[in-house]
Design an enzyme around this catalytic site. Structure first.
Site, PDB file in Angstrom:
ATOM      1  N   MET A 177       5.944   3.399  -2.860  1.00 57.16           N
ATOM      2  CA  MET A 177       6.786   2.583  -3.751  1.00 57.16           C
ATOM      3  C   MET A 177       6.145   1.221  -4.015  1.00 57.16           C
ATOM      4  SD  MET A 177       9.605   3.773  -5.001  1.00 57.16           S
ATOM      5  CE  MET A 177      10.841   2.486  -5.164  1.00 57.16           C
ATOM      6  N   ALA A 212      19.544  -1.834  -2.872  1.00 55.57           N
ATOM      7  CA  ALA A 212      19.850  -0.658  -3.703  1.00 55.57           C
ATOM      8  C   ALA A 212      19.217   0.579  -3.085  1.00 55.57           C
ATOM      9  CB  ALA A 212      19.341  -0.865  -5.126  1.00 55.57           C
ATOM     10  N   HIS A 233      13.824  15.593   0.032  1.00 55.44           N
ATOM     11  CA  HIS A 233      12.767  14.580  -0.087  1.00 55.44           C
ATOM     12  C   HIS A 233      11.444  15.107   0.446  1.00 55.44           C
ATOM     13  CE1 HIS A 233      16.112  11.775  -0.762  1.00 55.44           C
ATOM     14  NE2 HIS A 233      15.203  10.975  -1.293  1.00 55.44           N
ATOM     15  N   ARG A 255       0.825  -1.229   0.000  1.00 53.26           N
ATOM     16  CA  ARG A 255       0.000   0.000   0.000  1.00 53.26           C
ATOM     17  C   ARG A 255       0.850   1.265   0.000  1.00 53.26           C
ATOM     18  NH1 ARG A 255      -1.894   0.834   4.526  1.00 53.26           N
ATOM     19  NH2 ARG A 255      -0.787  -0.860   5.554  1.00 53.26           N
ATOM     20  N   LYS A 294       9.222  11.052   4.663  1.00 55.15           N
ATOM     21  CA  LYS A 294      10.373  10.142   4.718  1.00 55.15           C
ATOM     22  C   LYS A 294      10.821   9.928   6.159  1.00 55.15           C
ATOM     23  CE  LYS A 294      14.818   9.238   2.519  1.00 55.15           C
ATOM     24  NZ  LYS A 294      14.480   7.816   2.377  1.00 55.15           N
TER      25      LYS A 294
HETATM   26  N1  LIG Z   1      15.646   2.279  -3.376  1.00 53.35           N
HETATM   27  C1  LIG Z   1      14.870   3.178  -3.957  1.00 53.35           C
HETATM   28  O1  LIG Z   1      15.007   3.493  -5.153  1.00 53.35           O
HETATM   29  C2  LIG Z   1      13.800   3.833  -3.158  1.00 53.35           C
HETATM   30  C3  LIG Z   1      13.680   3.509  -1.851  1.00 53.35           C
HETATM   31  N2  LIG Z   1      12.685   4.055  -1.096  1.00 53.35           N
HETATM   32  C4  LIG Z   1      12.602   3.533   0.257  1.00 53.35           C
HETATM   33  O2  LIG Z   1      11.555   2.570   0.259  1.00 53.35           O
HETATM   34  C5  LIG Z   1      10.914   2.560   1.530  1.00 53.35           C
HETATM   35  C6  LIG Z   1       9.410   2.792   1.349  1.00 53.35           C
HETATM   36  O3  LIG Z   1       9.225   4.085   0.834  1.00 53.35           O
HETATM   37  P1  LIG Z   1       7.760   4.657   0.528  1.00 53.35           P
HETATM   38  O4  LIG Z   1       7.023   3.709  -0.336  1.00 53.35           O
HETATM   39  O5  LIG Z   1       7.959   6.056   0.115  1.00 53.35           O
HETATM   40  O6  LIG Z   1       7.139   4.631   2.009  1.00 53.35           O
HETATM   41  P2  LIG Z   1       5.606   4.455   2.439  1.00 53.35           P
HETATM   42  O7  LIG Z   1       5.519   4.903   3.863  1.00 53.35           O
HETATM   43  O8  LIG Z   1       4.715   5.080   1.442  1.00 53.35           O
HETATM   44  O9  LIG Z   1       5.395   2.871   2.362  1.00 53.35           O
HETATM   45  C7  LIG Z   1       5.876   1.968   3.296  1.00 53.35           C
HETATM   46  C8  LIG Z   1       4.825   0.889   3.448  1.00 53.35           C
HETATM   47  O10 LIG Z   1       5.328  -0.145   4.269  1.00 53.35           O
HETATM   48  C9  LIG Z   1       4.274  -0.555   5.115  1.00 53.35           C
HETATM   49  N3  LIG Z   1       4.776  -1.268   6.275  1.00 53.35           N
HETATM   50  C10 LIG Z   1       5.250  -0.771   7.435  1.00 53.35           C
HETATM   51  N4  LIG Z   1       5.574  -1.773   8.270  1.00 53.35           N
HETATM   52  C11 LIG Z   1       5.296  -2.918   7.613  1.00 53.35           C
HETATM   53  C12 LIG Z   1       5.380  -4.290   7.948  1.00 53.35           C
HETATM   54  N5  LIG Z   1       5.801  -4.668   9.154  1.00 53.35           N
HETATM   55  N6  LIG Z   1       5.025  -5.202   7.023  1.00 53.35           N
HETATM   56  C13 LIG Z   1       4.589  -4.830   5.817  1.00 53.35           C
HETATM   57  N7  LIG Z   1       4.441  -3.549   5.449  1.00 53.35           N
HETATM   58  C14 LIG Z   1       4.800  -2.609   6.334  1.00 53.35           C
HETATM   59  C15 LIG Z   1       3.566   0.734   5.489  1.00 53.35           C
HETATM   60  O11 LIG Z   1       2.285   0.475   6.012  1.00 53.35           O
HETATM   61  P3  LIG Z   1       1.365   1.672   6.634  1.00 53.35           P
HETATM   62  O12 LIG Z   1       0.825   2.368   5.419  1.00 53.35           O
HETATM   63  O13 LIG Z   1       0.342   0.970   7.428  1.00 53.35           O
HETATM   64  O14 LIG Z   1       2.308   2.556   7.412  1.00 53.35           O
HETATM   65  C16 LIG Z   1       3.549   1.422   4.126  1.00 53.35           C
HETATM   66  O15 LIG Z   1       2.420   1.030   3.368  1.00 53.35           O
HETATM   67  C17 LIG Z   1      11.621   3.640   2.364  1.00 53.35           C
HETATM   68  O16 LIG Z   1      12.637   3.042   3.135  1.00 53.35           O
HETATM   69  C18 LIG Z   1      12.254   4.546   1.310  1.00 53.35           C
HETATM   70  O17 LIG Z   1      13.403   5.207   1.776  1.00 53.35           O
HETATM   71  C19 LIG Z   1      11.800   4.935  -1.618  1.00 53.35           C
HETATM   72  C20 LIG Z   1      11.900   5.320  -2.915  1.00 53.35           C
HETATM   73  C21 LIG Z   1      12.913   4.823  -3.790  1.00 53.35           C
HETATM   74  O1  LIG Z   2      12.165   7.734   0.713  1.00 50.55           O
HETATM   75  C1  LIG Z   2      12.278   8.042  -0.499  1.00 50.55           C
HETATM   76  O2  LIG Z   2      11.380   8.619  -1.109  1.00 50.55           O
HETATM   77  C2  LIG Z   2      13.512   7.690  -1.196  1.00 50.55           C
HETATM   78  N1  LIG Z   2      14.383   6.958  -0.579  1.00 50.55           N
HETATM   79  C3  LIG Z   2      15.621   6.494  -1.091  1.00 50.55           C
HETATM   80  C4  LIG Z   2      16.766   7.071  -0.307  1.00 50.55           C
HETATM   81  O3  LIG Z   2      16.675   7.140   0.923  1.00 50.55           O
HETATM   82  O4  LIG Z   2      17.774   7.434  -0.908  1.00 50.55           O
HETATM   83  C5  LIG Z   2      15.728   6.667  -2.585  1.00 50.55           C
HETATM   84  C6  LIG Z   2      15.111   7.918  -3.111  1.00 50.55           C
HETATM   85  O5  LIG Z   2      15.912   8.983  -2.746  1.00 50.55           O
HETATM   86  C7  LIG Z   2      13.684   8.078  -2.613  1.00 50.55           C
END
Ligand SMILES: NC(=O)C1=CN([C@@H]2O[C@H](COP(=O)(O)OP(=O)(O)OC[C@H]3O[C@@H](n4cnc5c(N)ncnc54)[C@H](OP(=O)(O)O)[C@@H]3O)[C@@H](O)[C@H]2O)C=CC1
Ligand SMILES: O=C(O)C1=N[C@H](C(=O)O)C[C@H](O)C1
EC number: 1.17.1.8
Length: 266
Positions: A15, A125, A155, A12, A159
Protein backbone atom coordinates in the site's frame (compact mmCIF):
# COMPACT_ATOMS: atom_id res chain seq x y z
CA UNK A 1 -0.18 23.71 -6.22
CA UNK A 2 1.27 21.05 -3.87
CA UNK A 3 0.03 22.46 -0.57
CA UNK A 4 -0.44 19.52 1.84
CA UNK A 5 2.83 18.15 3.25
CA UNK A 6 2.65 14.39 3.80
CA UNK A 7 4.77 11.79 5.60
CA UNK A 8 4.19 8.17 4.51
CA UNK A 9 4.89 5.35 6.98
CA UNK A 10 5.50 1.98 5.31
CA UNK A 11 6.76 3.23 1.92
CA UNK A 12 8.14 -0.13 0.74
CA UNK A 13 4.88 -1.93 1.48
CA UNK A 14 2.22 -2.92 -1.03
CA UNK A 15 0.00 0.00 0.00
CA UNK A 16 2.78 2.45 0.93
CA UNK A 17 4.51 2.18 -2.45
CA UNK A 18 1.16 2.71 -4.22
CA UNK A 19 0.56 5.76 -1.98
CA UNK A 20 3.92 7.24 -3.05
CA UNK A 21 2.91 6.90 -6.72
CA UNK A 22 -0.42 8.55 -5.95
CA UNK A 23 1.31 11.46 -4.17
CA UNK A 24 3.81 11.82 -7.03
CA UNK A 25 0.95 12.38 -9.47
CA UNK A 26 -1.22 14.46 -7.11
CA UNK A 27 -1.59 18.20 -7.74
CA UNK A 28 -2.14 18.91 -4.03
CA UNK A 29 -0.06 16.45 -1.99
CA UNK A 30 3.68 16.80 -1.42
CA UNK A 31 5.82 13.99 0.05
CA UNK A 32 8.10 15.50 2.73
CA UNK A 33 9.44 12.33 4.42
CA UNK A 34 8.94 8.60 4.87
CA UNK A 35 9.01 6.47 7.97
CA UNK A 36 10.43 3.00 7.41
CA UNK A 37 12.22 0.37 9.42
CA UNK A 38 15.06 0.25 6.88
CA UNK A 39 17.04 2.76 4.79
CA UNK A 40 17.15 5.55 7.40
CA UNK A 41 19.07 8.59 6.11
CA UNK A 42 18.54 7.73 2.44
CA UNK A 43 16.34 9.57 -0.04
CA UNK A 44 13.28 7.79 -1.44
CA UNK A 45 14.77 8.01 -4.96
CA UNK A 46 17.79 5.97 -3.80
CA UNK A 47 15.58 2.93 -3.15
CA UNK A 48 15.34 0.92 -6.33
CA UNK A 49 11.68 -0.10 -6.20
CA UNK A 50 10.40 3.34 -5.14
CA UNK A 51 9.52 6.37 -7.30
CA UNK A 52 12.11 9.02 -8.09
CA UNK A 53 11.14 11.39 -5.25
CA UNK A 54 13.17 13.73 -3.03
CA UNK A 55 12.17 12.92 0.54
CA UNK A 56 14.25 11.71 3.47
CA UNK A 57 13.62 8.30 5.00
CA UNK A 58 13.57 8.09 8.81
CA UNK A 59 13.62 4.99 10.99
CA UNK A 60 12.80 6.84 14.19
CA UNK A 61 9.26 8.23 14.33
CA UNK A 62 9.98 10.71 17.15
CA UNK A 63 12.92 12.17 15.18
CA UNK A 64 10.92 12.27 11.95
CA UNK A 65 7.93 14.08 13.49
CA UNK A 66 10.19 16.53 15.38
CA UNK A 67 12.41 17.46 12.43
CA UNK A 68 9.92 17.50 9.56
CA UNK A 69 7.32 20.20 8.98
CA UNK A 70 4.35 18.03 7.97
CA UNK A 71 0.57 18.38 7.86
CA UNK A 72 -0.47 14.73 7.53
CA UNK A 73 0.88 11.27 8.34
CA UNK A 74 -0.39 8.47 6.09
CA UNK A 75 0.17 5.22 7.97
CA UNK A 76 0.19 1.92 6.07
CA UNK A 77 2.23 -0.35 8.31
CA UNK A 78 1.25 -2.92 10.95
CA UNK A 79 -1.30 -2.79 13.80
CA UNK A 80 1.41 -2.39 16.47
CA UNK A 81 3.38 0.38 14.76
CA UNK A 82 0.38 2.03 13.13
CA UNK A 83 -1.08 2.69 16.56
CA UNK A 84 2.23 4.03 17.93
CA UNK A 85 2.78 6.27 14.89
CA UNK A 86 -0.78 7.65 15.05
CA UNK A 87 -0.48 8.57 18.71
CA UNK A 88 2.94 10.16 18.25
CA UNK A 89 1.81 12.09 15.16
CA UNK A 90 -1.08 13.63 17.12
CA UNK A 91 1.30 14.55 19.93
CA UNK A 92 3.36 16.40 17.28
CA UNK A 93 0.27 18.14 15.83
CA UNK A 94 0.38 16.07 12.63
CA UNK A 95 -2.99 14.83 11.38
CA UNK A 96 -3.13 11.06 10.86
CA UNK A 97 -4.77 9.30 7.92
CA UNK A 98 -4.61 5.64 8.85
CA UNK A 99 -5.23 2.71 6.55
CA UNK A 100 -3.52 0.23 8.85
CA UNK A 101 -6.06 -2.24 10.25
CA UNK A 102 -6.16 -4.35 13.40
CA UNK A 103 -6.44 -1.62 16.06
CA UNK A 104 -8.23 -2.70 19.25
CA UNK A 105 -11.44 -0.85 20.25
CA UNK A 106 -9.68 0.64 23.30
CA UNK A 107 -6.87 1.95 21.08
CA UNK A 108 -9.40 3.61 18.78
CA UNK A 109 -11.08 5.20 21.80
CA UNK A 110 -7.76 6.47 23.18
CA UNK A 111 -6.86 7.98 19.79
CA UNK A 112 -10.31 9.57 19.53
CA UNK A 113 -9.83 11.25 22.92
CA UNK A 114 -6.35 12.44 21.97
CA UNK A 115 -7.53 13.84 18.61
CA UNK A 116 -10.40 15.64 20.33
CA UNK A 117 -8.22 17.08 23.07
CA UNK A 118 -5.78 18.39 20.43
CA UNK A 119 -8.60 19.54 18.09
CA UNK A 120 -6.87 17.67 15.26
CA UNK A 121 -8.54 15.86 12.37
CA UNK A 122 -7.81 12.14 12.22
CA UNK A 123 -9.18 9.62 9.74
CA UNK A 124 -8.95 5.89 10.40
CA UNK A 125 -10.45 4.03 7.47
CA UNK A 126 -10.46 0.22 7.37
CA UNK A 127 -11.07 0.45 3.63
CA UNK A 128 -10.28 3.35 1.27
CA UNK A 129 -11.94 1.76 -1.79
CA UNK A 130 -15.15 3.68 -2.53
CA UNK A 131 -16.82 0.46 -3.73
CA UNK A 132 -16.04 -1.26 -0.43
CA UNK A 133 -17.50 1.66 1.53
CA UNK A 134 -20.70 1.39 -0.55
CA UNK A 135 -20.76 -2.41 -0.03
CA UNK A 136 -20.64 -1.82 3.76
CA UNK A 137 -23.40 0.81 3.59
CA UNK A 138 -25.61 -1.42 1.41
CA UNK A 139 -25.04 -4.27 3.88
CA UNK A 140 -26.12 -2.02 6.76
CA UNK A 141 -29.29 -1.14 4.87
CA UNK A 142 -30.04 -4.77 3.97
CA UNK A 143 -29.56 -5.94 7.57
CA UNK A 144 -32.67 -3.99 8.60
CA UNK A 145 -34.72 -6.39 6.49
CA UNK A 146 -32.49 -9.50 6.63
CA UNK A 147 -31.17 -9.91 10.17
CA UNK A 148 -29.52 -13.29 9.42
CA UNK A 149 -26.14 -12.51 7.91
CA UNK A 150 -22.65 -13.93 7.60
CA UNK A 151 -19.51 -12.22 6.28
CA UNK A 152 -16.89 -13.93 4.13
CA UNK A 153 -13.73 -11.91 3.60
CA UNK A 154 -10.93 -13.11 1.32
CA UNK A 155 -7.41 -11.70 1.22
CA UNK A 156 -3.86 -12.40 0.04
CA UNK A 157 -1.88 -14.73 2.29
CA UNK A 158 0.53 -12.02 3.53
CA UNK A 159 -2.16 -10.29 5.58
CA UNK A 160 -1.34 -10.09 9.30
CA UNK A 161 -4.75 -9.44 10.84
CA UNK A 162 -7.87 -11.61 10.77
CA UNK A 163 -10.68 -10.85 10.48
CA UNK A 164 -10.01 -7.92 8.16
CA UNK A 165 -10.70 -4.37 9.34
CA UNK A 166 -13.40 -4.15 6.67
CA UNK A 167 -15.19 -7.24 8.01
CA UNK A 168 -15.09 -5.90 11.57
CA UNK A 169 -16.41 -2.52 10.43
CA UNK A 170 -19.18 -4.22 8.42
CA UNK A 171 -20.26 -6.21 11.47
CA UNK A 172 -20.23 -3.04 13.59
CA UNK A 173 -22.42 -1.22 11.05
CA UNK A 174 -24.87 -4.14 10.94
CA UNK A 175 -24.91 -4.26 14.74
CA UNK A 176 -26.20 -0.64 14.70
CA UNK A 177 -29.39 -1.59 12.86
CA UNK A 178 -30.36 -5.12 13.89
CA UNK A 179 -31.41 -6.63 17.19
CA UNK A 180 -28.61 -8.67 18.71
CA UNK A 181 -29.15 -12.35 17.85
CA UNK A 182 -27.34 -15.67 17.83
CA UNK A 183 -27.54 -17.30 14.41
CA UNK A 184 -27.82 -20.95 13.43
CA UNK A 185 -29.25 -23.77 15.51
CA UNK A 186 -29.29 -22.91 19.23
CA UNK A 187 -27.65 -26.25 19.97
CA UNK A 188 -25.12 -26.23 17.11
CA UNK A 189 -21.65 -27.54 18.03
CA UNK A 190 -18.38 -27.17 16.17
CA UNK A 191 -16.93 -30.63 15.67
CA UNK A 192 -13.82 -28.91 14.33
CA UNK A 193 -12.76 -25.71 16.14
CA UNK A 194 -13.31 -22.54 14.09
CA UNK A 195 -15.78 -24.12 11.65
CA UNK A 196 -18.33 -21.36 12.25
CA UNK A 197 -15.74 -18.57 12.06
CA UNK A 198 -15.38 -15.59 14.37
CA UNK A 199 -18.46 -14.20 16.08
CA UNK A 200 -19.25 -10.49 16.44
CA UNK A 201 -22.61 -9.96 18.16
CA UNK A 202 -23.86 -13.20 16.59
CA UNK A 203 -22.58 -12.29 13.10
CA UNK A 204 -20.20 -15.00 11.88
CA UNK A 205 -17.09 -13.81 10.03
CA UNK A 206 -15.07 -16.22 7.86
CA UNK A 207 -11.54 -15.28 6.77
CA UNK A 208 -9.98 -16.83 3.66
CA UNK A 209 -6.24 -16.32 2.95
CA UNK A 210 -4.86 -17.42 -0.42
CA UNK A 211 -2.07 -16.34 -2.75
CA UNK A 212 -3.39 -14.47 -5.78
CA UNK A 213 -6.18 -12.71 -3.90
CA UNK A 214 -6.07 -8.97 -3.17
CA UNK A 215 -9.10 -7.87 -1.06
CA UNK A 216 -12.61 -9.27 -1.43
CA UNK A 217 -15.71 -9.48 0.73
CA UNK A 218 -19.17 -11.02 0.47
CA UNK A 219 -21.95 -10.21 2.90
CA UNK A 220 -24.58 -12.98 2.67
CA UNK A 221 -28.12 -12.50 3.95
CA UNK A 222 -30.65 -15.30 4.17
CA UNK A 223 -34.36 -15.50 4.93
CA UNK A 224 -36.90 -18.21 4.13
CA UNK A 225 -36.90 -18.85 0.38
CA UNK A 226 -34.38 -16.17 -0.60
CA UNK A 227 -30.84 -14.92 -0.15
CA UNK A 228 -29.05 -11.69 -0.96
CA UNK A 229 -25.30 -11.37 -1.46
CA UNK A 230 -23.50 -8.02 -1.53
CA UNK A 231 -19.99 -8.39 -2.87
CA UNK A 232 -16.98 -6.18 -3.45
CA UNK A 233 -13.61 -6.98 -5.04
CA UNK A 234 -10.40 -4.97 -5.10
CA UNK A 235 -8.24 -6.45 -7.86
CA UNK A 236 -5.44 -3.88 -7.53
CA UNK A 237 -4.22 -1.60 -4.73
CA UNK A 238 -4.79 1.38 -7.03
CA UNK A 239 -8.45 0.89 -5.99
CA UNK A 240 -7.67 2.40 -2.57
CA UNK A 241 -5.79 5.49 -3.73
CA UNK A 242 -8.57 7.94 -4.60
CA UNK A 243 -9.86 7.31 -1.07
CA UNK A 244 -6.45 7.96 0.47
CA UNK A 245 -6.12 11.23 -1.46
CA UNK A 246 -9.64 12.30 -0.48
CA UNK A 247 -8.89 11.52 3.18
CA UNK A 248 -5.64 13.54 3.18
CA UNK A 249 -7.52 16.57 1.85
CA UNK A 250 -10.51 16.16 4.19
CA UNK A 251 -8.50 15.53 7.35
CA UNK A 252 -7.25 19.13 7.09
CA UNK A 253 -10.85 20.34 7.62
CA UNK A 254 -11.69 18.07 10.58
CA UNK A 255 -11.06 18.70 14.27
CA UNK A 256 -11.78 15.21 15.59
CA UNK A 257 -11.37 11.53 14.72
CA UNK A 258 -13.61 9.80 12.22
CA UNK A 259 -13.61 6.03 11.74
CA UNK A 260 -14.58 5.05 8.20
CA UNK A 261 -14.44 6.83 4.85
CA UNK A 262 -18.25 7.09 4.73
CA UNK A 263 -17.97 9.95 7.23
CA UNK A 264 -16.30 12.17 4.64
CA UNK A 265 -18.12 10.99 1.50
CA UNK A 266 -21.02 13.19 0.34
N1 LIG B 1 -7.52 0.91 4.62
C1 LIG B 1 -7.33 0.32 3.45
O1 LIG B 1 -8.00 0.62 2.45
C2 LIG B 1 -6.28 -0.73 3.33
C3 LIG B 1 -5.58 -1.07 4.43
N2 LIG B 1 -4.59 -2.00 4.36
C4 LIG B 1 -3.84 -2.19 5.59
O2 LIG B 1 -2.64 -1.44 5.46
C5 LIG B 1 -1.59 -2.09 6.17
C6 LIG B 1 -0.41 -2.35 5.22
O3 LIG B 1 -0.83 -3.26 4.24
P1 LIG B 1 0.16 -3.75 3.08
O4 LIG B 1 0.76 -2.58 2.40
O5 LIG B 1 -0.59 -4.76 2.32
O6 LIG B 1 1.28 -4.48 3.97
P2 LIG B 1 2.84 -4.67 3.65
O7 LIG B 1 3.32 -5.74 4.57
O8 LIG B 1 3.05 -4.83 2.20
O9 LIG B 1 3.46 -3.27 4.09
C7 LIG B 1 3.67 -2.87 5.40
C8 LIG B 1 4.97 -2.09 5.43
O10 LIG B 1 5.15 -1.53 6.71
C9 LIG B 1 6.51 -1.66 7.04
N3 LIG B 1 6.73 -1.54 8.47
C10 LIG B 1 6.61 -2.48 9.43
N4 LIG B 1 6.94 -1.97 10.63
C11 LIG B 1 7.27 -0.68 10.40
C12 LIG B 1 7.74 0.37 11.23
N5 LIG B 1 7.94 0.18 12.53
N6 LIG B 1 7.97 1.58 10.67
C13 LIG B 1 7.78 1.78 9.36
N7 LIG B 1 7.39 0.82 8.52
C14 LIG B 1 7.13 -0.39 9.03
C15 LIG B 1 6.89 -3.04 6.51
O11 LIG B 1 8.29 -3.17 6.42
P3 LIG B 1 8.98 -4.60 6.02
O12 LIG B 1 8.78 -4.69 4.54
O13 LIG B 1 10.38 -4.46 6.44
O14 LIG B 1 8.18 -5.66 6.76
C16 LIG B 1 6.18 -3.00 5.16
O15 LIG B 1 7.00 -2.40 4.17
C17 LIG B 1 -2.21 -3.37 6.76
O16 LIG B 1 -2.63 -3.11 8.08
C18 LIG B 1 -3.44 -3.60 5.88
O17 LIG B 1 -4.46 -4.30 6.54
C19 LIG B 1 -4.28 -2.61 3.19
C20 LIG B 1 -4.97 -2.32 2.06
C21 LIG B 1 -6.04 -1.38 2.03
O1 LIG C 1 -4.54 -6.13 4.16
C1 LIG C 1 -5.19 -5.81 3.13
O2 LIG C 1 -4.81 -6.11 2.00
C2 LIG C 1 -6.43 -5.06 3.30
N1 LIG C 1 -6.74 -4.63 4.48
C3 LIG C 1 -7.88 -3.87 4.83
C4 LIG C 1 -8.76 -4.64 5.78
O3 LIG C 1 -8.23 -5.29 6.69
O4 LIG C 1 -9.98 -4.58 5.64
C5 LIG C 1 -8.60 -3.30 3.63
C6 LIG C 1 -8.63 -4.21 2.45
O5 LIG C 1 -9.51 -5.24 2.71
C7 LIG C 1 -7.24 -4.72 2.10
Amino acid sequence: MKSIKVIVAGPRGKMGSEALRMIESSETLELVACLDRKNGGKQVKEIEELPNMDAMIYEDAEQCFSEIDADVLVDLTTPEYGYKHTKLALQHNIRPVVGTTGFKPEQLEELRELAESKGLGTIIAPNFAVGAVLMMQFAKWAAKYFPDVEIIEKHHDQKLDAPSGTAVKTAELIEEVRESKQQGHPEEKETMQGARGANHDGIHIHSVRLPGLVAHQEVMFGSPGQSLTIKHDSYHRGSFMSGVEMAVKEVMRLDTLVYGLENIME
